[in-house]
Design a protein around this motif. Structure first.
Motif, PDB file in Angstrom:
ATOM      1  N   SER A   1       0.830  -1.213   0.000  1.00  0.00           N
ATOM      2  CA  SER A   1       0.000   0.000   0.000  1.00  0.00           C
ATOM      3  C   SER A   1       0.859   1.256   0.000  1.00  0.00           C
ATOM      4  N   ALA A   2       1.918   1.251   0.796  1.00  0.00           N
ATOM      5  CA  ALA A   2       2.818   2.407   0.823  1.00  0.00           C
ATOM      6  C   ALA A   2       3.493   2.580  -0.542  1.00  0.00           C
ATOM      7  N   ALA A   3       3.929   1.483  -1.130  1.00  0.00           N
ATOM      8  CA  ALA A   3       4.583   1.541  -2.442  1.00  0.00           C
ATOM      9  C   ALA A   3       3.612   2.037  -3.512  1.00  0.00           C
ATOM     10  N   LEU A   4       2.389   1.548  -3.498  1.00  0.00           N
ATOM     11  CA  LEU A   4       1.384   2.002  -4.462  1.00  0.00           C
ATOM     12  C   LEU A   4       1.082   3.484  -4.289  1.00  0.00           C
ATOM     13  N   SER A   5       1.034   3.939  -3.055  1.00  0.00           N
ATOM     14  CA  SER A   5       0.789   5.355  -2.791  1.00  0.00           C
ATOM     15  C   SER A   5       1.912   6.227  -3.349  1.00  0.00           C
TER      16      SER A   5
ATOM     17  N   LEU B   1       3.287  11.021   0.564  1.00  0.00           N
ATOM     18  CA  LEU B   1       4.654  10.552   0.716  1.00  0.00           C
ATOM     19  C   LEU B   1       5.038  10.424   2.187  1.00  0.00           C
ATOM     20  N   ALA B   2       4.588  11.350   3.019  1.00  0.00           N
ATOM     21  CA  ALA B   2       4.884  11.279   4.454  1.00  0.00           C
ATOM     22  C   ALA B   2       4.272  10.027   5.085  1.00  0.00           C
ATOM     23  N   MET B   3       3.056   9.697   4.703  1.00  0.00           N
ATOM     24  CA  MET B   3       2.411   8.483   5.227  1.00  0.00           C
ATOM     25  C   MET B   3       3.195   7.247   4.800  1.00  0.00           C
ATOM     26  N   SER B   4       3.675   7.237   3.586  1.00  0.00           N
ATOM     27  CA  SER B   4       4.444   6.100   3.078  1.00  0.00           C
ATOM     28  C   SER B   4       5.769   5.951   3.820  1.00  0.00           C
ATOM     29  N   ARG B   5       6.344   7.063   4.230  1.00  0.00           N
ATOM     30  CA  ARG B   5       7.623   7.039   4.951  1.00  0.00           C
ATOM     31  C   ARG B   5       7.505   6.347   6.301  1.00  0.00           C
ATOM     32  N   LEU B   6       6.276   6.225   6.818  1.00  0.00           N
ATOM     33  CA  LEU B   6       6.080   5.512   8.080  1.00  0.00           C
ATOM     34  C   LEU B   6       6.304   4.012   7.908  1.00  0.00           C
TER      35      LEU B   6
END
Length: 162
Positions: free
Chosen positions: A99-103, A121-126
């Motif tokens: 999900s993070a990669a898709l985002s 991008l900030a959410m994905s960095r988590l």
């Protein structure tokens, strides 16, 4: 050249990959470096192919969708997940890393307004470490470039032999 011949030649595909092979080879070289970075970051081929399919969906690249859907299936992806990929946020079929990669891939492809992009991008960095975050962005950049080459070249989708 008569008017009819001129219309046909203007409608005929102009294959960028064939017209400037040095640039095409350079783009393929970038793709190889991106694969090395993804491998080093622990991102498997199935995930990268999933991203390639999603990016190609967004860009509307039929040639790349056809090719990368097949490659994703060969890498172990399921037809169910590919079928719902455009609505991945509405399912529970994708794990946190996916999900993070898709985002990230969507943000790199759509380039939404800065506030939305920064938040995504900030959410994905988590979830993603630095190497993964970088590799996914480079994978998206490369796939977007390949999509544009195929779209502008009107690369054809040929019927499957199966």
């Amino acid at each position: 050249m008569d008017e009819m011949s001129q219309e046909v030649s203007l409608a005929a595909p102009f294959f960028l990959d064939k017209s400037d092979t040095a640039s095409w080879k350079a783009l393929n070289g970038l793709s190889l470096k991106v694969k090395e970075a993804a491998d080093a970051a622990g991102l498997d081929t199935m995930l990268i192919e999933l991203l390639n399919v999603r990016i190609s969906q967004i860009n509307g690249c039929a040639f790349c969708l056809d090719m990368h859907s097949r490659m994703a299936l060969e890498a172990g992806e399921t037809s169910q997940r590919l079928a719902v990929l455009s609505t991945w946020r509405e399912t529970e079929l994708f794990n946190d890393l996916e999900s993070a990669a898709l985002s990230v891939a969507e943000a790199a492809t759509e380039l939404p307004d800065s506030e939305t992009r920064i938040a995504e991008l900030a959410m994905s960095r988590l979830v993603l470490d630095d190497a993964q975050f970088s590799a996914i962005q480079w994978a998206a950049i490369a796939m977007n470039a390949f999509n544009r080459v195929s779209i502008l070249s009107q690369h054809p989708v040929r019927p499957s032999k199966k």
